[in-house]
Design an enzyme around this catalytic site. Structure first.
Site, PDB file in Angstrom:
ATOM      1  N   LYS A  62       0.850  -1.192   0.000  1.00 40.27           N
ATOM      2  CA  LYS A  62       0.000   0.000   0.000  1.00 40.27           C
ATOM      3  C   LYS A  62       0.885   1.241   0.000  1.00 40.27           C
ATOM      4  O   LYS A  62       1.745   1.408   0.882  1.00 40.27           O
ATOM      5  CB  LYS A  62      -0.896  -0.039   1.246  1.00 40.27           C
ATOM      6  CG  LYS A  62      -2.138   0.796   1.144  1.00 40.27           C
ATOM      7  CD  LYS A  62      -3.042   0.488   2.340  1.00 40.27           C
ATOM      8  CE  LYS A  62      -4.308   1.315   2.312  1.00 40.27           C
ATOM      9  NZ  LYS A  62      -5.054   1.165   3.565  1.00 40.27           N
TER      10      LYS A  62
HETATM   11  O1  G3P Z   1      -9.459   2.418   4.285  1.00 38.39           O
HETATM   12  C1  G3P Z   1      -9.253   3.736   4.675  1.00 38.39           C
HETATM   13  C2  G3P Z   1      -9.751   3.940   6.024  1.00 38.39           C
HETATM   14  O2  G3P Z   1      -9.029   3.207   6.962  1.00 38.39           O
HETATM   15  C3  G3P Z   1      -9.972   5.323   6.447  1.00 38.39           C
HETATM   16  O3  G3P Z   1     -11.160   5.255   7.118  1.00 38.39           O
HETATM   17  O4  G3P Z   1     -12.864   6.009   8.631  1.00 38.39           O
HETATM   18  O5  G3P Z   1     -10.455   6.668   9.000  1.00 38.39           O
HETATM   19  O6  G3P Z   1     -11.764   7.662   7.142  1.00 38.39           O
HETATM   20  P1  G3P Z   1     -11.583   6.468   8.028  1.00 38.39           P
END
Ligand code: G3P
Length: 217
Positions: free
Chosen positions: A87
């Site tokens: 990633k």
């Molecule tokens: O996959 C990306 C994710 O981990 C981000 O999620 O909820 O932190 O915006 P969030």
């Protein structure tokens, strides 16, 4: 549509895997820290445990922000298990590293994507997956689902094989809307995946079936 779980929590990963609907796992440094997994060696060991817990792809994020560092880290991560997807952040060196890995046949996931232009660059660099963060766009009053639709249109226009991995999914409707648009993959928390199960008519209907069965026995 592939379902990935977006967590480093082994119990949640195992629960989703046991449901029989899991196609892979995505993680990031924040999700690792949330589980108390810190330090390079512990993080590597945790990736091994995640790979053992699931059958599909496991995205493992590099910490370096320069090309040489990303290559060194990515090669080490990719060598852990064939399930590992390297990633990489959507910055110039990340795009360069993506091209390097795709030329070598190593799977990549370009992350922190917030625009169609960034997604176009990721596809041109041969990314296996591109990760637009729809929840974080919604957080700043920008249409996250609209971005998924734009990327779908652009990729279909040119036949790019990069899979659209809708990330930063927060709830059930994000999953449904991404499926309607045609995202290849969604990654979300266990709560969003299990949320798909719920319907009050299912619960009341099942209760009635069981009640009626007892009457006849
Ligand atoms: O996959 C990306 C994710 O981990 C981000 O999620 O909820 O932190 O915006 P969030």
């Amino acid at each position: 549509m592939k379902f990935f779980i977006d967590t480093a929590n082994l119990a949640d990963i195992t629960e989703a895997q046991d449901m029989g609907v899991l196609d892979g796992v995505t993680t990031n440094p924040s999700l690792m820290a949330k589980e108390g997994i810190t330090g390079a060696d512990n993080i590597i060991e945790h990736y091994k445990k995640i790979c053992n817990a699931v059958d599909g792809h496991v995205s493992a994020e590099v910490i370096s922000t320069d090309f040489e560092g990303m290559v060194a880290e990515g090669e080490k991560l990719a060598a852990l298990n064939p399930q590992i997807v390297v990633k990489l952040p959507m910055i110039a060196d990340g795009v360069k590293a993506c091209k390097y890995f795709s030329d070598k046949g190593i799977k990549t996931n370009v992350t922190l994507v917030f625009s169609a232009g960034q997604a176009l660059l990721a596809a041109k660099a041969g990314a296996t997956y591109v990760s637009p963060f729809i929840g974080r766009l919604d957080d700043i009053s920008t249409d996250g689902l609209g971005l998924i639709a734009d990327i779908r249109l652009i990729y279909d226009n040119y036949g790019y094989e990069t899979e659209i991995l809708a990330a930063s999914i927060r709830h059930v409707m994000h999953i449904i809307d991404c499926a309607k648009i045609g995202a290849d993959v969604m990654t979300g928390p266990l709560s969003a995946i299990k949320g798909l199960l719920k319907h009050p008519l299912t619960d009341s209907g099942l209760a009635k079936f069981l009640e009626d069965y007892k009457k006849g026995n």
